[in-house]
Design a protein around this motif. Structure first.
Motif, mmCIF file in Angstrom:
data_model
loop_
_atom_site.group_PDB
_atom_site.id
_atom_site.type_symbol
_atom_site.label_atom_id
_atom_site.label_comp_id
_atom_site.label_asym_id
_atom_site.label_seq_id
_atom_site.Cartn_x
_atom_site.Cartn_y
_atom_site.Cartn_z
ATOM 1 N N SER A 1 25.240 -0.953 -46.817
ATOM 2 C CA SER A 1 24.728 -0.405 -45.571
ATOM 3 C C SER A 1 24.233 1.024 -45.754
ATOM 4 O O SER A 1 23.296 1.446 -45.099
ATOM 5 N N ARG A 2 24.842 1.746 -46.668
ATOM 6 C CA ARG A 2 24.445 3.143 -46.858
ATOM 7 C C ARG A 2 23.585 3.283 -48.093
ATOM 8 O O ARG A 2 23.794 2.601 -49.085
ATOM 9 N N ARG A 3 22.665 4.241 -48.003
ATOM 10 C CA ARG A 3 21.719 4.414 -49.082
ATOM 11 C C ARG A 3 22.400 4.848 -50.381
ATOM 12 O O ARG A 3 22.110 4.315 -51.443
ATOM 13 N N ALA A 4 23.318 5.810 -50.269
ATOM 14 C CA ALA A 4 23.982 6.321 -51.469
ATOM 15 C C ALA A 4 24.807 5.222 -52.131
ATOM 16 O O ALA A 4 24.819 5.072 -53.353
ATOM 17 N N LEU A 5 25.472 4.451 -51.275
ATOM 18 C CA LEU A 5 26.296 3.349 -51.775
ATOM 19 C C LEU A 5 25.414 2.327 -52.495
ATOM 20 O O LEU A 5 25.758 1.832 -53.577
ATOM 21 N N ALA A 6 24.277 2.026 -51.894
ATOM 22 C CA ALA A 6 23.361 1.053 -52.477
ATOM 23 C C ALA A 6 22.866 1.544 -53.829
ATOM 24 O O ALA A 6 22.807 0.773 -54.798
ATOM 25 N N ALA A 7 22.525 2.842 -53.900
ATOM 26 C CA ALA A 7 22.031 3.397 -55.162
ATOM 27 C C ALA A 7 23.089 3.247 -56.251
ATOM 28 O O ALA A 7 22.804 2.804 -57.364
ATOM 29 N N ALA A 8 24.324 3.586 -55.904
ATOM 30 C CA ALA A 8 25.418 3.478 -56.869
ATOM 31 C C ALA A 8 25.617 2.026 -57.288
ATOM 32 O O ALA A 8 25.830 1.729 -58.469
ATOM 33 N N ALA A 9 25.524 1.109 -56.313
ATOM 34 C CA ALA A 9 25.739 -0.303 -56.620
ATOM 35 C C ALA A 9 24.657 -0.841 -57.551
ATOM 36 O O ALA A 9 24.935 -1.646 -58.444
#
Lengths: 305, 289
Positions: B199-207
């Motif tokens: 849901s979050r951009r930073a989380l998505a980038a890390a994933a």
């Protein structure tokens, strides 16, 4: 041809029945769709947009069946969702232009109409700013502009005054009224605040628990006789008795007595009784029926402000 | 503007409303519009200066690598980076590009609840998901094929084989951009799917970085075990998987040892793309309802 024809519309979800055999025809103009939260307004909108298929029943909108010709319906209808739906890091003009193209407008027309739509909602000067920096009122206007940008034949507005202060509500309602009357676009305004939409609407459709409560012209609803409100500092009971003896139907509302205004003579009759009983009259004034009072079913109470 | 009162945000200008009588293009045009908008967004076009910094930093970096390749070739007449090597050479910047751009394309709409505005228009849910995916694939492909084109131009001037040599250079280039295409399709379908689930951009980038990096040591460990595992393990990581496809399809002589499993790499890559796309479509069947 009616703008929206709904017959026997039922939508059942695994746990709840959102719409229950709803049958109503809606004519062009500004239509208020009122009901408490959870009454089925949003489900109805989704069915009208062809995003959700009804369990049973028929819907026609602008002469089309949304379940079959969803994209044709969606090309001619503008939808303003209830909740926040704007990307904060985009410039308003850019975003509305993009959505105009997604609605099927060629590039040049999209840009031109995006500017126009933003101007009509009163955001011309600010249109090159990022949406994230806008106030709640300005965001609501952008939401309205994106619904209006492709010149729809019908606007579906879901709680357009959500989150606005009184002045913002007033401006939004005036704007909607202009769209309905001057722009000649039919509008369906969903609201849980009956008092708010009755002012600008030609038609009212009230639903509760997925059922139709009442649908009529606002003019037809307010045509009922006016009432006189009487307040005396003491002796309210005696006055009520005296008036009833003269054949008047007397209603009570807190310290007020309500008497239907039959003719100008009603004033004389009341003043006569007050004088005969020698009561201190505090006020005697004429009250117009508010539409809200016409929905007498107990379920509607929470709909009414 | 009235001299009585300065224009304020709340003022509704009264200049009349005009109906639109021009053409209304349908669902295909709508989808294409979303595609071009998303592709522009990938490179920060039509957005604030801040959003342009990162994509263009990566663009600058990958072109710098290409320029180095061109210069070395023209000076020494040795092929420094071949067309097929190039996409792997710039693997890290491309991975970072994916990690930043895929969430940009996908998460913003999910997080800001923009989807209802799309789905109330003549565009369907699968159209939306595919437009975003294809935009991401195109962005990665452009990022790789652009510099390859530069290498081609440099190569044509540097080579000494005349027309024949030029034609040879050109066919090599075509193989290179085809490999860039394969890389783009595999990487983007993984990245967009992962981004759509976060849901979050930073989380998505890390994933996204995670899925590419975490599987690498797994491949390494399994390869050490040896036997046919050494030839099979690389399918587990998108980077080595694509490398294996290259080895098999383009008969390159360096890199992974695939043994007899070459066709399997192609099959796994194909299956991965199909599964990711199917899951992405499933994700958007319900999202933003």
């Amino acid at each position: 041809m009616a703008l929206i024809e709904i017959s026997g519309l039922t939508k059942r979800y695994p746990r709840v029945t959102a719409l229950d055999a709803l049958t109503v025809d809606v004519q062009s103009g500004i239509v208020g769709l009122v009901g408490a939260n959870g009454a089925g307004k949003s489900t109805l909108i989704k069915i009208l947009l062809g995003l959700v298929a009804p369990t049973t029943g028929q819907v026609r909108i602008l002469g089309l069946d949304p379940a079959r010709d969803g994209d044709q319906v969606r090309a001619r209808v503008g939808y303003m969702p209830e909740h926040d739906c704007l990307p904060p890091d985009l410039v308003a003009a850019e975003f509305v232009t993009h959505l105009a193209r997604v609605s099927g407008l060629p590039r040049a027309a999209a840009r031109e109409r995006a500017s126009e739509a933003l101007r009509h909602v009163g955001l011309y000067e600010e249109r090159y700013r990022q949406i994230g920096g806008y106030s709640t009122g300005m965001k609501q206007r952008v939401k309205l502009a994106q619904a209006l940008v492709h010149d729809p034949d019908l606007l579906l507005l879901d709680e357009p005054t959500n989150g606005l202060d009184p002045a913002g509500r007033e401006a939004m309602l005036t704007l909607i009224q202009r769209i309905g009357t001057e722009f000649n676009i039919s509008v369906v305004v969903c609201s849980h605040l009956l008092g708010e939409v009755e002012r600008i609407c030609d038609w009212l459709v009230a639903i509760d628990a997925g059922r139709l409560l009442r649908a009529d012209r606002v003019a037809a609803m307010t045509v009922q006789r006016d009432v006189l409100a009487i307040e005396v500092d003491e002796g309210t009971d005696e006055l009520a008795k005296g008036l009833a003896e003269l054949g008047l139907t007397v209603g009570r509302e807190a310290r007020l007595l309500l008497v239907p205004l039959e003719s100008d003579e009603t004033y004389d009759v009341i003043l006569g009784v007050v004088a005969a009983l020698d009561l201190p009259l505090h006020r005697l004034d004429q009250r117009r029926h508010r539409v809200a009072e016409l929905f007498t079913e107990p379920e509607v109470v929470d709909v009414v402000r | 503007m009235s001299s009585v009162e300065p224009a304020r945000a709340g003022v509704i200008h009264d200049l009349g409303y005009q109906r639109y009588t021009g053409p209304r293009l349908g669902r295909r045009y709508a989808t294409l519009s979303l595609y071009t908008h998303s592709l522009r967004t990938a490179f920060g076009l039509g957005r604030s200066g801040k959003a342009k910094v990162f994509p263009w930093l990566v663009v600058g970096l990958v072109f710098a690598v290409a320029i180095v390749a061109v210069v070395v070739r023209s000076q020494t007449n040795v092929v420094f980076i071949s067309y097929l090597q190039y996409p792997d050479t710039v693997g890290v910047p491309v991975l970072l590009f994916l990690a930043v751009v895929a969430p940009e394309l996908v998460c913003r709409d999910l997080r800001a609840h923009v989807l209802p505005l799309y789905f109330s228009r003549p565009i369907a849910r699968p159209d939306y998901a595919l437009a975003k995916l294809v935009a991401m694939v195109s962005a990665v492909w452009l990022l790789l094929a652009g510099p390859q084109l530069l290498i081609l131009l440099g190569g044509i001037f540097a080579q000494t084989g005349g027309w024949r040599g030029g034609w040879h250079e050109f066919t090599d280039f075509l193989g290179g951009v085809a490999y860039s295409g394969i890389t783009a399709v595999v990487y983007a379908s993984v990245a967009v799917l992962v981004a759509s689930l976060a849901s979050r951009r930073a989380l998505a980038a890390a994933a996204i970085v995670g899925t590419f990096l975490v599987t690498a040591p797994v491949v390494g460990v399994l390869s050490i075990v040896g036997g046919s595992l050494r030839e099979l393990a690389p399918v587990l990581n998108p980077v080595t998987l694509v490398g294996g496809v290259k080895r098999y399809l383009f008969h390159t002589k360096v890199g992974l040892d695939l043994g007899i499993y070459g066709p399997m790499y192609v099959a796994v890559a194909l299956a991965l793309v199909i599964v990711c796309t199917t899951l992405l479509l499933a994700r958007y069947r319900k999202a933003g309802a």
